[in-house]
Design a protein around this motif. Structure first.
Motif, short mmCIF file in Angstrom:
data_model
loop_
_atom_site.label_atom_id
_atom_site.label_comp_id
_atom_site.label_asym_id
_atom_site.label_seq_id
_atom_site.Cartn_x
_atom_site.Cartn_y
_atom_site.Cartn_z
N LEU A 147 0.82 -1.22 0.00
CA LEU A 147 0.00 0.00 0.00
C LEU A 147 0.85 1.25 0.00
N SER A 148 2.17 1.11 0.08
CA SER A 148 3.02 2.29 0.23
C SER A 148 4.15 2.35 -0.79
N GLY A 149 4.05 1.59 -1.86
CA GLY A 149 5.10 1.62 -2.87
C GLY A 149 6.33 0.84 -2.49
N GLY A 150 6.26 0.01 -1.52
CA GLY A 150 7.40 -0.77 -1.06
C GLY A 150 7.18 -1.19 0.37
N SER A 151 8.11 -1.95 0.93
CA SER A 151 7.92 -2.42 2.29
C SER A 151 9.25 -2.89 2.84
N PRO A 152 9.38 -2.97 4.17
CA PRO A 152 10.60 -3.55 4.76
C PRO A 152 10.82 -4.99 4.31
N GLU A 153 9.73 -5.73 4.06
CA GLU A 153 9.86 -7.11 3.61
C GLU A 153 10.58 -7.18 2.27
N MET A 154 10.22 -6.26 1.34
CA MET A 154 10.90 -6.26 0.04
C MET A 154 12.38 -5.95 0.20
N GLN A 155 12.70 -4.95 1.01
CA GLN A 155 14.10 -4.60 1.21
C GLN A 155 14.86 -5.74 1.84
N GLY A 156 14.23 -6.43 2.80
CA GLY A 156 14.88 -7.57 3.42
C GLY A 156 15.15 -8.68 2.42
N LEU A 157 14.20 -8.90 1.52
CA LEU A 157 14.39 -9.92 0.49
C LEU A 157 15.53 -9.54 -0.45
N LEU A 158 15.60 -8.26 -0.84
CA LEU A 158 16.67 -7.81 -1.71
C LEU A 158 18.03 -7.99 -1.06
N ASP A 159 18.13 -7.62 0.22
CA ASP A 159 19.41 -7.76 0.94
C ASP A 159 19.83 -9.22 1.00
N ALA A 160 18.89 -10.10 1.32
CA ALA A 160 19.22 -11.52 1.42
C ALA A 160 19.61 -12.09 0.06
N PHE A 161 18.91 -11.68 -0.99
CA PHE A 161 19.21 -12.16 -2.35
C PHE A 161 20.63 -11.77 -2.75
N PHE A 162 21.00 -10.50 -2.54
CA PHE A 162 22.33 -10.06 -2.94
C PHE A 162 23.41 -10.66 -2.08
N ASP A 163 23.16 -10.84 -0.79
CA ASP A 163 24.15 -11.49 0.06
C ASP A 163 24.41 -12.93 -0.39
N ARG A 164 23.38 -13.57 -0.95
CA ARG A 164 23.53 -14.97 -1.38
C ARG A 164 24.13 -15.08 -2.78
N PHE A 165 23.66 -14.28 -3.73
CA PHE A 165 24.04 -14.47 -5.12
C PHE A 165 25.01 -13.42 -5.66
N ALA A 166 25.17 -12.29 -4.96
CA ALA A 166 26.11 -11.25 -5.38
C ALA A 166 26.79 -10.69 -4.15
N PRO A 167 27.65 -11.48 -3.53
CA PRO A 167 28.25 -11.07 -2.24
C PRO A 167 29.13 -9.84 -2.38
N GLU A 168 29.48 -9.29 -1.22
CA GLU A 168 30.21 -8.03 -1.13
C GLU A 168 31.52 -8.09 -1.91
N ARG A 169 31.82 -6.96 -2.58
CA ARG A 169 33.09 -6.80 -3.27
C ARG A 169 33.38 -5.31 -3.38
N ALA A 170 34.59 -4.96 -3.81
CA ALA A 170 34.93 -3.55 -3.98
C ALA A 170 34.12 -2.97 -5.14
N ALA A 171 33.57 -1.79 -4.94
CA ALA A 171 32.73 -1.18 -5.97
C ALA A 171 33.57 -0.79 -7.18
N ALA A 172 33.00 -1.02 -8.37
CA ALA A 172 33.67 -0.66 -9.63
C ALA A 172 33.00 0.57 -10.22
N GLU A 173 33.77 1.36 -10.93
CA GLU A 173 33.22 2.53 -11.59
C GLU A 173 32.42 2.10 -12.81
#
Length: 376
Positions: A104-130
């Motif tokens: 009802l608000s254009g997004g939710s904490p649940e969506m952000q939590g899912l995005l964080d978990a997805f990236f931690d699993r499939f695109a883990p932390e690395r040095a940012a590239a330009e």
């Protein structure tokens, strides 16, 4: 419960599709565009087209940049009544994600939590590239933090829609340690002059060539509001209209008392007419403000497709109110001497007319004086 509706606002959105088709679209972007786009068009769409500052994310062609776990993400999000969606491409991981969920608000904490978990699993932390490709950088230069109220950098300045900047300002404060509080989050200073939130989003302060001040983040940018645009100033201006109007409630009581005591009015008919016109003008101003609030609450969605006729008619109320106020001012000046009014009545009359001046300023400030943009 919101029924499914089709968005009638192409081309900025309006996509109604299936998850399978969206998957094919993402797969094409991750593999040189085939079979939908040419490799050249795909590369051009992925190239950064603009950033407010090199220290924060910018925009590609049709995509918003976002840095997550050091990876450059190309994304586009949106929503409609009852749901929100987001599409994300991670080219360096050959990875795509599409989510559509009830919201009802254009997004939710649940969506952000899912995005964080997805990236931690499939695109883990690395040095940012330009990002690849030339940058088109805004002309604003780095600046020191500036506390105060901010409005979205993308806003309407020439029609009545300017009022929306008054309805949703963001307040920014800077504490003694230099940390910035903005939009409900705390941003701590970094060595390169930018600020960073706990989730990694970055923020920078900028000064435009025209002297205006900006806050740019990885997500959006905001522009500092002038004192005349801030909520405290505008509330004070409206109070100048409303407070004298409260005192006008005693006028009918005074007439009743005189009739009970059978005391003739000490004022001339011209003065009494001036008083009634001043009160009437202020009441019309109050009626307009009430209608404006009601329009924002109940009809805001209708403005997506055009200006409702009810709002066009409402914009005629201030014209009538100010016309009545001019007549009241003229009669007040004519009957100021010899009108028989006491000191309290004179002060109150001046306050009522001053309140109409304040209303005029408010209408002018927010493009509500007349029909600016209401017939286009």
């Amino acid at each position: 419960m919101y029924p499914f509706t089709f968005d009638r606002m192409p081309p900025d959105g309006s996509i109604t599709t299936t998850a399978a088709d969206m998957t094919a679209f993402m797969n094409a972007h991750l593999h040189d565009g085939g079979p939908i786009l040419s490799p050249q068009a795909t590369a051009r769409m992925h190239q950064r087209s603009f950033t407010a500052d090199p220290r924060v994310d910018g925009y590609a062609h049709g995509f918003k940049e976002r840095t997550m776990n050091g990876h450059r993400v190309l994304m586009h999000d949106g929503g409609w009544e009852g749901f929100a969606s987001i599409m994300m491409l991670v080219p360096d991981c050959d990875l795509g994600l599409f989510i559509s969920m009830n919201s009802l608000s254009g997004g939710s904490p649940e969506m952000q939590g899912l995005l964080d978990a997805f990236f931690d699993r499939f695109a883990p932390e690395r040095a940012a590239a330009e990002p690849d490709g030339p940058d088109t950088v805004g002309a604003a230069r780095p600046a020191e933090p500036l506390a105060g109220f901010y409005k979205p950098a993308r806003h309407n300045a020439t029609s009545f829609e300017k009022l929306t900047t008054l309805l949703s300002p963001s307040r920014l404060s800077v504490d003694d340690a230099g940390a910035v509080t903005f939009r409900g989050r705390t941003w701590t200073p970094q060595a390169d002059g930018r600020y960073q939130a706990a989730d990694g989003e970055r923020l920078v302060f900028l000064a435009g060539t025209d002297g205006r001040r900006y806050v740019a983040t990885d997500g959006s940018a905001a522009e500092s509001m002038s004192p005349a645009e801030t909520p405290p100033v505008n509330l004070g201006v409206l109070a100048a209209l409303l407070l004298p109007l409260l005192g006008a409630a005693a006028l009918p009581v005074g007439r009743v008392v005189r009739r009970v005591r059978r005391r003739p009015a000490a004022t001339t008919p011209t003065w009494r007419l001036a008083r009634r016109l001043a009160v009437g003008a202020a009441l019309l101003g109050l009626l307009f403000l009430g209608g404006l609030i009601g329009t924002v609450v109940t009809l805001s969605g209708e403005f997506l497709y055009g200006v409702p006729m009810a709002f066009r008619l409402l914009l005629g109320v201030p014209v009538v109110a100010l016309t009545v106020a001019v007549a009241a001012t003229t009669l007040t000046v004519r009957s100021w001497r010899g009108g028989g009014a006491g000191v309290a009545a004179r002060i109150h009359q001046v306050a009522l007319l001053a309140g109409m001046v304040a209303l005029t300023w408010f209408l002018w400030q927010w493009n509500l004086l007349g029909w600016q943009g209401a017939w286009t």
